[in-house]
Design a protein around this motif. Sequence first.
Motif, PDB file in Angstrom:
ATOM      1  N   LEU A  91       0.819  -1.211   0.000  1.00 53.79           N
ATOM      2  CA  LEU A  91       0.000   0.000   0.000  1.00 53.79           C
ATOM      3  C   LEU A  91       0.854   1.262   0.000  1.00 53.79           C
ATOM      4  O   LEU A  91       0.332   2.373  -0.115  1.00 53.79           O
ATOM      5  CB  LEU A  91      -0.899   0.017   1.238  1.00 53.79           C
ATOM      6  CG  LEU A  91      -2.161  -0.851   1.185  1.00 53.79           C
ATOM      7  CD1 LEU A  91      -2.683  -1.116   2.584  1.00 53.79           C
ATOM      8  CD2 LEU A  91      -3.237  -0.185   0.345  1.00 53.79           C
TER       9      LEU A  91
ATOM     10  N   THR B 102     -10.063  -5.774  -1.031  1.00 56.18           N
ATOM     11  CA  THR B 102      -8.763  -5.396  -0.502  1.00 56.18           C
ATOM     12  C   THR B 102      -7.942  -4.765  -1.624  1.00 56.18           C
ATOM     13  O   THR B 102      -8.288  -4.880  -2.809  1.00 56.18           O
ATOM     14  CB  THR B 102      -8.002  -6.616   0.035  1.00 56.18           C
ATOM     15  OG1 THR B 102      -7.696  -7.489  -1.081  1.00 56.18           O
ATOM     16  CG2 THR B 102      -8.826  -7.366   1.074  1.00 56.18           C
ATOM     17  N   PHE B 103      -6.852  -4.109  -1.259  1.00 55.09           N
ATOM     18  CA  PHE B 103      -6.003  -3.491  -2.281  1.00 55.09           C
ATOM     19  C   PHE B 103      -5.505  -4.553  -3.260  1.00 55.09           C
ATOM     20  O   PHE B 103      -5.470  -4.318  -4.477  1.00 55.09           O
ATOM     21  CB  PHE B 103      -4.816  -2.779  -1.616  1.00 55.09           C
ATOM     22  CG  PHE B 103      -3.946  -2.028  -2.585  1.00 55.09           C
ATOM     23  CD1 PHE B 103      -4.427  -0.919  -3.274  1.00 55.09           C
ATOM     24  CD2 PHE B 103      -2.634  -2.429  -2.830  1.00 55.09           C
ATOM     25  CE1 PHE B 103      -3.626  -0.219  -4.175  1.00 55.09           C
ATOM     26  CE2 PHE B 103      -1.830  -1.742  -3.724  1.00 55.09           C
ATOM     27  CZ  PHE B 103      -2.328  -0.634  -4.392  1.00 55.09           C
TER      28      PHE B 103
ATOM     29  N   ALA C  43      -1.146   4.212  -1.422  1.00 56.47           N
ATOM     30  CA  ALA C  43      -2.594   4.064  -1.301  1.00 56.47           C
ATOM     31  C   ALA C  43      -3.067   3.916   0.135  1.00 56.47           C
ATOM     32  O   ALA C  43      -4.262   3.784   0.386  1.00 56.47           O
ATOM     33  CB  ALA C  43      -3.048   2.841  -2.105  1.00 56.47           C
ATOM     34  N   GLU C  44      -2.168   3.955   1.100  1.00 61.94           N
ATOM     35  CA  GLU C  44      -2.535   3.702   2.488  1.00 61.94           C
ATOM     36  C   GLU C  44      -3.485   4.773   3.031  1.00 61.94           C
ATOM     37  O   GLU C  44      -3.318   5.963   2.761  1.00 61.94           O
ATOM     38  CB  GLU C  44      -1.264   3.665   3.343  1.00 61.94           C
ATOM     39  CG  GLU C  44      -1.507   3.241   4.780  1.00 61.94           C
ATOM     40  CD  GLU C  44      -0.229   3.168   5.594  1.00 61.94           C
ATOM     41  OE1 GLU C  44      -0.296   2.700   6.742  1.00 61.94           O
ATOM     42  OE2 GLU C  44       0.838   3.589   5.078  1.00 61.94           O
TER      43      GLU C  44
ATOM     44  N   TYR D 156      -6.822   4.556  -0.602  1.00 63.48           N
ATOM     45  CA  TYR D 156      -7.658   3.433  -1.042  1.00 63.48           C
ATOM     46  C   TYR D 156      -8.521   2.941   0.112  1.00 63.48           C
ATOM     47  O   TYR D 156      -8.025   2.723   1.221  1.00 63.48           O
ATOM     48  CB  TYR D 156      -6.755   2.297  -1.538  1.00 63.48           C
ATOM     49  CG  TYR D 156      -7.490   1.108  -2.101  1.00 63.48           C
ATOM     50  CD1 TYR D 156      -7.874   1.078  -3.438  1.00 63.48           C
ATOM     51  CD2 TYR D 156      -7.783   0.007  -1.302  1.00 63.48           C
ATOM     52  CE1 TYR D 156      -8.546  -0.021  -3.958  1.00 63.48           C
ATOM     53  CE2 TYR D 156      -8.463  -1.101  -1.813  1.00 63.48           C
ATOM     54  CZ  TYR D 156      -8.837  -1.097  -3.139  1.00 63.48           C
ATOM     55  OH  TYR D 156      -9.504  -2.180  -3.660  1.00 63.48           O
TER      56      TYR D 156
ATOM     57  N   LEU E 281      -8.113   4.369  -8.777  1.00 69.84           N
ATOM     58  CA  LEU E 281      -6.840   3.687  -9.001  1.00 69.84           C
ATOM     59  C   LEU E 281      -6.647   3.389 -10.487  1.00 69.84           C
ATOM     60  O   LEU E 281      -5.557   3.606 -11.041  1.00 69.84           O
ATOM     61  CB  LEU E 281      -6.798   2.397  -8.181  1.00 69.84           C
ATOM     62  CG  LEU E 281      -5.551   1.525  -8.292  1.00 69.84           C
ATOM     63  CD1 LEU E 281      -4.285   2.308  -7.992  1.00 69.84           C
ATOM     64  CD2 LEU E 281      -5.667   0.311  -7.357  1.00 69.84           C
TER      65      LEU E 281
END
Length: 596
Positions: A9, A314-315, A348-349, A375, A385
Amino acid sequence: MHVEKNYSLSWDIDSFFKGGSHSAELQAKLEQTSKELAAFTTAVSEWDGQDYTVFTELTSSYANLGMATFQMGSFVECFSAADASDTYSDTLLNRLGSLNATLQNASNELSKKTTLLSDEHWQQWLETDALKEIAFVLDELRTNQTFLLSDKEETLINNLSVDGYAGWSAHYDTLVHSMRFDVVNEQGEAVSLSAGQTDNLLNSANYDVRHNAFKVWEQTWQEKGALFADTLNHLIGFRLAKYQAREWDILDESLRLNRLEEATLNSIWDVVSNNKAPVLAFLERKAKMLNLDKLGWVDVEAPLTLTDTQTTLTFQEGAEFIEEHFAKFSPKMAEFARNAFENNWIEAEDRDNKRPGGFCTEFPEDGESRIFMTYDGSANTISTLAHELGHAFHSHVMRDQSPLNRDYAMNVAETASTFAEILISDAAIKVAASKEEHIQLLEDKIQRSVAFFMNIHSRFLFEKRFHKARLDGAVTVEGLNKLMEDAQKEAYVDSLKDYHPTFWQSKLHFYIDDIPFYNYPYTFGFLFSAGIYAHAGTVEGSYEDAYIALLQDTGSMTTEELAQKHLNVDLTKPDFWQAAVDIILKDIDEFLELTK
């Protein structure tokens, strides 16, 4: 043996310069670039305007210096966005601003000297092997000199810009970084959040959460209204003083930077304005589904919750979904996205102290990009994204071209990003597990279209009117609020219960100094990419190579020439834009049918 993937992330930017904003490598790069820039400036000053060989060498140096300053600027932007508390980034940005001003001054002098050549002689130069690839950009630089003042005056403007509107733009970031919002989060806890985190709450599916957050959001911005009004008035005041000196109209610079004809821009807004009735029908239906008489400002982008649980990924899952569905259109896009995930190109955290919003920036010397966002697993952030990966793919397919041809305008820059977003939105809708989820995802796609039809339109109306009002002097907080609310009412055809008068404060785009009117290019990019998407559907076989060829030409011709060459359409006419709008209207028709 199957290896489980685990995408990070957090991004890797140490590969460019180790040590953050105080990086010794960055300082060394700054010093070296300063020396090279000084040598370039001297060489331009000494050039006689006639020696072809020297000109080709100077052109090459100019391109390399541009890449170096861009590389450093991207790094500082990344570091500043990821850690809003790092105030030293502002010092670095100021220094880089000075370097860019010096480079611009030398570029102006170089381009001005080419006007000493006869047009015939100049064209002969552009047809040589060394210059023909970058002929469009060089000719554009030469032509632009006819719109400028004397070398001395332009140098003064560029130098003053560092502490003029660039300084006010940086001051905006300083103000936003200092702001905290005392709100109640999704868990019912009283918390103090940054602007970016609070902005996420405005999209909550929970009515009370988003409306209470919006109330705090408006109040907190309004408390600092005088500071933001001061900032915006000075920023735009500086810009207008420059325009008056050059005898430019308000939109001249923006149109030239976007390589766009005003007839094309007018055609877009005419088509948008003529097709708002179906959008209003969508907003009315959404209000009913949310058990509201009318949507308020903060309800327009609120997600529908027709199922017991909100589908989130989830990512890792979101990334793999993007890879899978990129591949159905373009294996090259999918492979590129996989490389970006595996090599930690994305920040993206979801954490405190990050700047709000998202962006993609290029590191041209390495042929890489980095993506910044927050994200949360929703369909909206997965689309975001994909959007930013589209930007990165655009830069990727142009990496082998001359550096001067990679500088494509903002309006076409929004093409690849929005195209990628459409691919993923449509893919998500097609694999929906139920009718309810299908409706939810379709609504998410449509409400982002509404942003381009309504929200961006209101920004454009506000900016034009504010620029004109600012010619007569600074505009008060109350005046700015009224201009903003009036523009929103017009753009939304007064269909909402309430509006967002402080939006001129909270939207970063109004404070960007180097690209004026940093809003309408989004609507252009959205509709242009929708038109390309429709065109791709009419072509037999793969459209991948034709699409990449279009992207590769975005930096070396006008927007109208690009569309004529690759799509055989005239952008100044409404036909292409109407065909693009029709795609959105089909989505609305489907939504209205499914939600009877």
